[in-house]
Design a protein around this motif. Sequence first.
Motif, mmCIF file in Angstrom:
data_model
loop_
_atom_site.group_PDB
_atom_site.id
_atom_site.type_symbol
_atom_site.label_atom_id
_atom_site.label_comp_id
_atom_site.label_asym_id
_atom_site.label_seq_id
_atom_site.Cartn_x
_atom_site.Cartn_y
_atom_site.Cartn_z
ATOM 1 N N THR A 25 -9.238 5.148 -5.000
ATOM 2 C CA THR A 25 -9.590 4.228 -6.084
ATOM 3 C C THR A 25 -10.677 3.257 -5.655
ATOM 4 O OG1 THR A 25 -8.025 2.472 -5.507
ATOM 5 C CG2 THR A 25 -7.177 4.316 -6.851
ATOM 6 N N ALA A 27 -10.299 0.225 -5.526
ATOM 7 C CA ALA A 27 -9.626 -0.796 -4.713
ATOM 8 C C ALA A 27 -9.222 -0.247 -3.338
ATOM 9 C CB ALA A 27 -8.398 -1.321 -5.451
ATOM 10 N N ASN A 28 -9.766 0.913 -2.964
ATOM 11 C CA ASN A 28 -9.496 1.548 -1.664
ATOM 12 C C ASN A 28 -8.030 1.909 -1.472
ATOM 13 O OD1 ASN A 28 -12.184 1.563 -0.852
ATOM 14 N ND2 ASN A 28 -12.033 -0.540 -0.138
ATOM 15 N N GLU A 29 -7.425 2.438 -2.523
ATOM 16 C CA GLU A 29 -6.060 2.958 -2.441
ATOM 17 C C GLU A 29 -6.117 4.471 -2.549
ATOM 18 O OE1 GLU A 29 -3.764 1.046 -5.448
ATOM 19 O OE2 GLU A 29 -3.785 -0.862 -4.395
ATOM 20 N N GLU A 31 -4.324 7.774 -3.521
ATOM 21 C CA GLU A 31 -3.241 8.151 -4.420
ATOM 22 C C GLU A 31 -3.074 9.661 -4.480
ATOM 23 O OE1 GLU A 31 -3.908 4.795 -7.879
ATOM 24 O OE2 GLU A 31 -4.940 6.729 -8.061
ATOM 25 N N THR A 67 1.019 5.990 -4.680
ATOM 26 C CA THR A 67 0.069 5.350 -3.773
ATOM 27 C C THR A 67 0.508 5.669 -2.352
ATOM 28 O OG1 THR A 67 -0.385 3.587 -5.351
ATOM 29 C CG2 THR A 67 -0.949 3.161 -3.044
ATOM 30 N N ARG A 70 -2.836 1.820 1.106
ATOM 31 C CA ARG A 70 -3.728 0.799 0.548
ATOM 32 C C ARG A 70 -4.700 0.340 1.631
ATOM 33 N NH1 ARG A 70 1.280 -1.513 -2.215
ATOM 34 N NH2 ARG A 70 1.134 -0.496 -4.239
ATOM 35 N N GLY A 71 -5.893 -0.082 1.228
ATOM 36 C CA GLY A 71 -6.871 -0.603 2.174
ATOM 37 C C GLY A 71 -7.555 0.475 2.995
ATOM 38 N N ARG A 115 4.008 -3.966 -8.148
ATOM 39 C CA ARG A 115 3.644 -2.682 -7.537
ATOM 40 C C ARG A 115 4.548 -2.263 -6.386
ATOM 41 N NH1 ARG A 115 -2.567 -2.406 -6.591
ATOM 42 N NH2 ARG A 115 -1.965 -0.245 -6.374
ATOM 43 N N GLU A 116 5.371 -3.172 -5.896
ATOM 44 C CA GLU A 116 6.174 -2.855 -4.720
ATOM 45 C C GLU A 116 7.673 -3.062 -4.894
ATOM 46 O OE1 GLU A 116 4.453 -5.042 -1.498
ATOM 47 O OE2 GLU A 116 2.483 -4.157 -1.804
#
Length: 141
Positions: A25, A27-29, A31, A67, A70-71, A115-116
């Motif tokens: 994504t 947002a650097n996720e 998936e 996901t 992340r990052g 989200r978590e």
Amino acid sequence: DIVDAIMREIAFGPMVLHPTGVNLTAANELELLMRYDPSSTVGTLFGLLSDVLACPCADYGNPFHITLVRGVHFRSEDAKSGYFDKVTAVVGRWQDAFSDGVVFGDGGVDLYANREEILKHYPPTLESGVQADPGRLREMR
């Protein structure tokens, strides 16, 4: 909470999803993307909830993904390209091995606070399909 009350009134079978690919994504996720058959249990339940909760959304994007990380940042475009070549092959093997789809966990539905944080888990209560009274569920809103 209205969503919880409505979910407790719906009987459904396990959710079956089909892996389609991996996406990075904006947002650097990273998936794992999924698709579903609109006439399947997940498609029927998704349509029912959209109707009953009067969701004005015309486009949900892709609500069915996991996901993975992340990052994510790749060292180079070559490293990124190499990674996606490998992961595309893995997803292809999964598609071949699980042509009828995959049930994750018990095939239930999770209601998230964010989200978590999972607020509630709704396990399947039927072998397949969805049973509910849409009129009664709309009255609960």
